[in-house]
Design a protein around this motif. Structure first.
Motif: not given
Length: 133
Positions: A46-47, A51-53, A68-69, A73-75
């Motif tokens: 998910a990280l 990062c890719a986005h 939406n996470v 979760t480090m968002k």
């Protein structure tokens, strides 16, 4: 048998700088010790996706992004702390300006202070000297 390649400290630093320039995920992993020195990093797919986005936003390929996470979760850390520092340092976009906010004032202050602490850290300054005004 080939002799092992020995790298100087300057070579290792140049390699690290280039890895960080190419990848927000690599930068986040290398910067982690500055932001959370007592907490082991637990990296997952998910990280990598976040990062890719964010990298696509930096390249101008995405101009609206909603993530939406779940909480924790480090968002916020990735989007409000690590990503701006990555753009200012490894990506050489020090003229980029941000307006950083959150749903609670103390969270906005927390993330802005963490970003400032990262950018003014010895680790960051050795690689990308950015002067904050």
């Amino acid at each position: 048998m080939a002799k092992p390649l020995s790298l100087t400290a300057a070579d290792r630093l140049a390699i690290e700088r280039e890895l960080c320039r190419r990848s927000l995920a690599d930068f986040a992993k290398m910067a982690w010790h500055v932001l959370e020195p007592a907490t082991p990093l637990k990296w997952g797919w998910a990280l990598d996706a976040i990062c890719a986005h964010l990298e696509a936003v930096t390249r101008g390929e995405i101009n609206r992004l909603l993530m939406n996470v779940p909480p924790g979760t480090m968002k916020s850390l990735l989007t409000g702390v690590i990503w701006p520092a990555w753009e200012w340092g490894p990506r050489g976009m020090a003229s980029t300006r941000y307006i950083s906010t959150a749903h609670k004032q103390d969270l906005a202050i927390r993330d802005n202070l963490k970003c400032r602490r990262l950018i003014t850290s010895e680790w960051f300054a050795e690689r990308w000297p950015v002067i904050l005004t």
